[in-house]
Design a protein around this motif. Sequence first.
Motif, short mmCIF file in Angstrom:
data_model
loop_
_atom_site.label_atom_id
_atom_site.label_comp_id
_atom_site.label_asym_id
_atom_site.label_seq_id
_atom_site.Cartn_x
_atom_site.Cartn_y
_atom_site.Cartn_z
N GLY A 38 2.28 14.27 8.73
CA GLY A 38 1.16 13.87 7.89
C GLY A 38 1.54 13.58 6.46
N PHE A 39 2.62 14.22 5.98
CA PHE A 39 3.07 13.95 4.62
C PHE A 39 3.53 12.49 4.50
CE2 PHE A 39 3.37 18.56 4.75
CZ PHE A 39 2.90 18.92 3.50
N GLY A 40 4.25 12.01 5.52
CA GLY A 40 4.65 10.61 5.52
C GLY A 40 3.46 9.68 5.63
N ALA A 41 2.44 10.09 6.41
CA ALA A 41 1.25 9.26 6.55
C ALA A 41 0.50 9.15 5.22
CB ALA A 41 0.33 9.85 7.62
N ILE A 42 0.51 10.23 4.43
CA ILE A 42 -0.16 10.18 3.12
C ILE A 42 0.54 9.18 2.21
CG2 ILE A 42 -0.65 11.52 1.04
CD1 ILE A 42 -1.03 13.95 2.85
N LEU A 43 1.87 9.16 2.26
CA LEU A 43 2.62 8.21 1.43
C LEU A 43 2.31 6.76 1.83
CD1 LEU A 43 6.12 9.93 1.21
CD2 LEU A 43 4.48 9.63 -0.64
N LYS A 44 2.21 6.54 3.14
CA LYS A 44 1.93 5.18 3.62
C LYS A 44 0.48 4.79 3.41
CE LYS A 44 5.48 5.35 7.24
NZ LYS A 44 5.74 5.34 8.70
N GLY A 45 -0.41 5.78 3.48
CA GLY A 45 -1.83 5.49 3.38
C GLY A 45 -2.41 5.03 4.70
N SER A 46 -3.70 4.83 4.73
CA SER A 46 -4.35 4.40 5.96
C SER A 46 -3.90 3.00 6.35
CB SER A 46 -5.87 4.42 5.77
OG SER A 46 -6.52 3.87 6.90
N LYS A 47 -3.65 2.82 7.64
CA LYS A 47 -3.26 1.49 8.11
C LYS A 47 -4.48 0.58 8.27
CE LYS A 47 -3.37 2.63 13.06
NZ LYS A 47 -2.58 2.68 14.31
N TYR A 48 -5.66 1.17 8.23
CA TYR A 48 -6.88 0.38 8.45
C TYR A 48 -7.38 -0.17 7.12
CZ TYR A 48 -6.65 2.50 13.03
OH TYR A 48 -6.22 2.89 14.27
N HIS A 77 0.83 -1.20 0.00
CA HIS A 77 0.00 0.00 0.00
C HIS A 77 0.87 1.25 0.00
CE1 HIS A 77 -3.75 -2.19 0.53
NE2 HIS A 77 -3.15 -2.92 1.45
N TRP A 78 2.09 1.15 0.57
CA TRP A 78 2.98 2.31 0.58
C TRP A 78 3.30 2.72 -0.85
CZ3 TRP A 78 7.56 4.08 -1.23
CH2 TRP A 78 8.11 5.19 -0.60
N MET A 126 2.76 6.34 -5.29
CA MET A 126 2.58 6.52 -6.73
C MET A 126 1.42 7.45 -7.03
SD MET A 126 4.89 5.13 -8.50
CE MET A 126 4.08 5.21 -10.10
N ASN A 127 0.32 7.33 -6.27
CA ASN A 127 -0.81 8.24 -6.46
C ASN A 127 -0.39 9.68 -6.24
OD1 ASN A 127 -2.55 6.16 -7.02
ND2 ASN A 127 -3.41 6.05 -4.96
N GLY A 142 -0.23 12.40 -9.22
CA GLY A 142 -1.06 13.60 -9.10
C GLY A 142 -0.24 14.87 -9.25
N ILE A 143 0.92 14.92 -8.56
CA ILE A 143 1.78 16.11 -8.67
C ILE A 143 2.27 16.27 -10.11
CG2 ILE A 143 4.01 17.07 -7.97
CD1 ILE A 143 3.56 15.84 -5.23
N ALA A 144 2.64 15.15 -10.75
CA ALA A 144 3.13 15.21 -12.13
C ALA A 144 2.05 15.73 -13.08
CB ALA A 144 3.62 13.84 -12.57
N VAL A 145 0.80 15.29 -12.88
CA VAL A 145 -0.29 15.74 -13.74
C VAL A 145 -0.54 17.23 -13.56
CG1 VAL A 145 -2.77 15.55 -14.16
CG2 VAL A 145 -1.39 13.48 -13.90
N VAL A 146 -0.62 17.68 -12.29
CA VAL A 146 -0.90 19.10 -12.02
C VAL A 146 0.18 19.99 -12.63
CG1 VAL A 146 -1.05 20.85 -10.22
CG2 VAL A 146 -2.26 18.69 -9.94
N PHE A 147 1.43 19.75 -12.24
CA PHE A 147 2.51 20.63 -12.69
C PHE A 147 2.85 20.39 -14.16
CE2 PHE A 147 2.90 20.87 -8.14
CZ PHE A 147 3.29 22.19 -7.92
#
Length: 311
Positions: free
Chosen positions: A87-97, A22-23, A28-29, A33-38
């Motif tokens: 929180g930036f690291g948490a976004i990369l890892k995603g929800s643990k649940y 999931h990480w 990758m998401n 997303g950043i690549a598409v925006v910029f």
Amino acid sequence: MGESSLKLGLVRPIPERCKGSHWCSNSMNLLIGIAVVFGCVLGGFAVHGGQLGALWQPSELVIIGGAALGALIIGNPMSVTKRVFGGFGAILKGSKYKKEHYLALFGVMYDLLTIARKEGMMGLERVIEDPAKADAFKKRPLILKDHHALEFIQDYLRMIISGDMDQFQLEALMDLEIETHHHHGEEPAQAMSKVSDSMPGFGIVAAVLGIVNTMSALGGPPEEIGHKVAAALVGTFLGILLAYGLLGPVSGSMERLAREETHFYTTIKTCIMGFLQGHPPQVAIEFGRKSTPGDKRPSFKDLEAHLRGKK
């Protein structure tokens, strides 16, 4: 085709650590997303004949980024500021649940409620006082390692054992704790959202300072004046782009993670309340399964197989 491409190095194999990870999926998401925006913004600018080098204005980034960081520090306790960066690291890892976490929870709750039904509250008390030695928890390390969820389960089962509160009082207390926990979990997202809202304003500040700098160059070469005006406009551009293209979505991701954690505690509460209402453990667990978010909800057959110890 696939094998020849791999041999030629045209297609890189998926690293073992990323298979089923999931990480990797969440990182990758974020990167896509950043690549598409910029990519779309800068690519569209270049297609119209714009010079990408003109957008590189380090001084504007310093003004906007520094003001945003300072506002974040001023508006929040240091503990919240640290959690924002975490929180930036948490976004990369995603929800643990994930689905596996919910299956482990249902297995633990089923075993605990079955003990309470067969052996009474004294048998249940022996289990929850030392969960590390109880089979119900040892078989599900995901719950045993989740200290907050484990403490939540222990606290309310102790209250049930003590018999000092009826089910309505217990439910109200659980709702209060879940709401408090959710508010605490949302604080980094709210802080980031406020910074995102302020970014266009900081972009205007950078632009105004750029115009002031331009005024001091009046009478000079037109190329110099044009360069300074362009730098000022880049400040406004960066403020708006970073607000709506990066920090706003990041804030939304942090908020989503907080909601998913709240869903998990709500599921625990639903299982406990189903048992207190007189339903057998299997039915109480089914109540909890129905309250699980759809993308993480195990099927009835998956849950039944897990409770029977089958893979």
